[in-house]
Scaffold this motif. Structure first.
Motif, short mmCIF file in Angstrom:
data_model
loop_
_atom_site.label_atom_id
_atom_site.label_comp_id
_atom_site.label_asym_id
_atom_site.label_seq_id
_atom_site.Cartn_x
_atom_site.Cartn_y
_atom_site.Cartn_z
N LEU A 142 3.83 1.84 -2.38
CA LEU A 142 3.39 2.12 -3.27
C LEU A 142 2.06 2.28 -3.68
N LEU A 143 2.09 0.57 -3.66
CA LEU A 143 1.03 -0.19 -4.02
C LEU A 143 0.04 -0.92 -2.68
N TRP A 144 0.25 -0.96 -1.94
CA TRP A 144 -0.18 -2.01 -0.97
C TRP A 144 -1.65 -1.39 -0.74
N PRO A 145 -2.08 -0.10 -0.75
CA PRO A 145 -3.65 0.17 -1.26
C PRO A 145 -4.65 -1.00 -2.40
N PHE A 146 -4.10 -0.75 -2.96
CA PHE A 146 -4.35 -1.47 -3.93
C PHE A 146 -4.38 -2.97 -4.44
N LEU A 147 -3.54 -3.58 -2.87
CA LEU A 147 -3.48 -4.65 -3.64
C LEU A 147 -4.94 -5.81 -3.64
N TYR A 148 -6.00 -5.91 -3.74
CA TYR A 148 -6.87 -6.37 -4.28
C TYR A 148 -7.72 -5.51 -4.95
N PRO A 149 -8.15 -6.60 -6.29
CA PRO A 149 -8.39 -5.37 -8.01
C PRO A 149 -9.79 -5.20 -7.54
N TRP A 150 -10.21 -4.39 -6.73
CA TRP A 150 -11.62 -3.85 -6.89
C TRP A 150 -11.21 -2.31 -6.15
N PRO A 151 -11.78 -1.47 -6.96
CA PRO A 151 -12.27 -1.27 -8.39
C PRO A 151 -10.68 -1.93 -8.67
N GLN A 152 -12.21 -1.89 -9.51
CA GLN A 152 -10.22 -2.56 -11.19
C GLN A 152 -9.23 -1.52 -11.07
N ARG A 153 -7.94 -2.40 -11.58
CA ARG A 153 -6.76 -1.29 -11.21
C ARG A 153 -6.55 -0.88 -13.12
N PRO A 154 -6.47 -0.17 -12.80
CA PRO A 154 -5.98 0.91 -14.41
C PRO A 154 -4.77 -0.13 -14.56
N PRO A 155 -4.67 -0.17 -16.18
CA PRO A 155 -3.90 -0.97 -17.00
C PRO A 155 -2.64 0.10 -16.44
N GLY A 156 -1.41 -0.91 -16.40
CA GLY A 156 0.00 0.07 -16.37
C GLY A 156 0.03 0.44 -14.81
N LEU A 157 -1.01 0.62 -13.34
CA LEU A 157 -0.80 1.50 -12.20
C LEU A 157 0.32 0.31 -11.67
N VAL A 158 0.17 -1.35 -11.74
CA VAL A 158 1.22 -1.78 -10.89
C VAL A 158 3.07 -1.55 -11.48
N GLU A 159 3.09 -2.13 -12.88
CA GLU A 159 4.64 -1.35 -13.51
C GLU A 159 5.09 0.14 -13.56
N THR A 160 4.14 1.11 -13.27
CA THR A 160 4.46 1.99 -12.39
C THR A 160 4.67 2.35 -10.92
N GLY A 161 4.13 1.26 -10.23
CA GLY A 161 3.95 1.59 -9.19
C GLY A 161 6.28 0.63 -8.70
N PHE A 162 6.59 -0.01 -9.38
CA PHE A 162 7.27 -1.19 -9.40
C PHE A 162 8.60 -0.42 -9.87
N GLU A 163 8.17 0.45 -10.99
CA GLU A 163 8.67 1.23 -11.88
C GLU A 163 9.98 2.32 -10.25
N GLU A 164 8.37 2.90 -10.46
CA GLU A 164 9.49 3.77 -8.70
C GLU A 164 9.95 3.04 -7.86
N LEU A 165 9.27 2.26 -7.42
CA LEU A 165 10.45 1.48 -6.26
C LEU A 165 11.60 1.61 -5.98
N ALA A 166 11.85 0.69 -8.10
CA ALA A 166 13.16 0.49 -8.47
C ALA A 166 13.82 1.50 -8.10
N ARG A 167 12.99 3.12 -8.93
CA ARG A 167 14.23 3.83 -9.16
C ARG A 167 14.90 4.61 -7.82
N ARG A 168 13.70 4.09 -6.21
CA ARG A 168 14.37 4.78 -5.12
C ARG A 168 15.16 4.21 -4.24
N TRP A 169 14.92 2.71 -4.65
CA TRP A 169 16.10 1.53 -4.18
C TRP A 169 17.84 1.65 -4.85
#
Length: 350
Positions: A142-169
């Motif tokens: 879910l997060l691969w398009p945001f691998l490099y932090p430019w533009p700067q990633r908004p706070p919580g984006l990575v955490e939300t992505g891993f929460e959703e990934l964990a929910r699915r798995w």
């Protein structure tokens, strides 16, 4: 300590419509003739294996096992790499990943994801029916398009992505736990689990699930310039599968890790047949022997230069030469003093 099993071959890169690669019987005969002792089977290729049938039909599973045994082969694991990638797909990749799913599900991401989850659940049952203890897959991303932090990633984006990934798995991990099978994510670019840091995030998100394990493939670590020997030190209790694959990284003035959009032949980092790259396999096999790795050494052939059949033939010998027959003796036994507890206490002045 345990001696690693092998050599084995992942069949995904070899399956085709041409003999001897168009049926399990003929590809098994070919692999056996090269000295392989096991095969890892891509579960989505009906030319070789019927996943749905294996999940429900014990007689079919016995037939598959017997067929392979007739050539001196075992199934090392099943693979759902392609199906696993579809458990989590960012919309930007929808069209590209649609090709991994049945044609009837294309342009329908929700149906495609549901199908992928069902494939993993079937794989858990099939693995149990075949008496396997580990399974190979990808995590999706879910997060691969945001691998490099430019533009700067908004706070919580990575955490939300891993929460959703964990929910699915999490339900899938539970199904594998019920089947008594470790679910091994290949640490791989293009997946959200692509290095040690991302695996740790995911492991935390799934509450350190006992079946959340790793398929270790050092080639992807070379291309990312990661310390793959230290990775084994760090995750030795989670590494349950091993792809023996070589790679090289030769940066130039024009490109490095990102590759400059070049093809595989021209990239600074590229996969190579075994022995043609830079991976320290002596170090890896030594680590795995030291840490009691109980699985298989499975060749995954990918090379930009060498023919796959040459890669398989040479690879079987390469793995055979690198497997360490672990010792059941201490090298200094000949000099043992044969002391007892009383002598030990005396030596310590006690």
């Amino acid at each position: 300590m345990k001696t690693i099993k092998g050599p084995a071959l992942f069949l995904a890169q070899y399956a085709s419509d041409e003999a001897p690669f168009n049926s399990l019987d003929s590809i098994a005969r070919w692999a056996s003739s090269l000295g392989f002792k096991g095969v890892q089977i891509p579960s989505g290729d009906k030319r070789l294996f019927d996943l749905e049938r294996a999940a429900e039909d014990l007689d079919y599973c016995r037939e598959v096992v017997a067929l392979l045994a007739g050539y001196g082969l075992e199934i090392t694991e099943l693979s759902t790499h392609l199906q696993g990638q579809l458990v989590a797909v960012h919309p930007v990749y929808d069209d590209l990943f649609d090709g991994f799913a049945p044609e009837s599900l294309r342009k329908n991401p929700q149906a495609r994801q549901a199908w992928a989850v069902d494939q993993l659940l079937l794989a858990a049952k099939a693995s149990k029916n075949l008496g396997l203890t580990a399974h190979a897959t990808f995590s999706g991303a879910l997060l691969w398009p945001f691998l490099y932090p430019w533009p700067q990633r908004p706070p919580g984006l990575v955490e939300t992505g891993f929460e959703e990934l964990a929910r699915r798995w999490k339900p899938i991990l539970d199904a594998f736990d019920n089947a008594g099978v470790d679910l091994c994510y290949e640490i791989h670019p293009g997946a959200d689990l692509h290095d040690g840091a991302t695996f740790k995030r995911f492991l935390t998100a799934v509450n350190h699930h006992p079946r959340c394990c790793i398929l270790f493939d050092p080639s992807h670590f070379v291309l990312q310039q990661l310390d793959y020997l230290s990775f084994l030190d760090h995750f030795r209790d989670r590494v349950k599968m091993f792809h023996v694959k070589d790679a090289e990284f030769n940066p130039t003035a024009l490109q490095g890790t990102y590759g400059g959009y070049e093809g595989w032949v021209e990239r600074a980092g590229r996969f190579r047949s075994l022995g043609d790259g830079q991976v320290d396999f002596k170090g890896i096999f030594s680590r795995l022997a030291q840490y009691d790795f109980a699985g298989w050494a499975v060749i995954e052939w990918e090379c930009a230069l060498k023919h796959p059949e040459q890669g398989a033939e040479e690879g079987a010998r390469f793995v055979e030469d690198h497997i360490i027959r672990v010792t059941d003796k201490a090298f200094d036994d000949f000099a043992a003093a044969g002391t007892d507890e009383a002598t030990n206490r005396s030596l310590l002045g006690l």
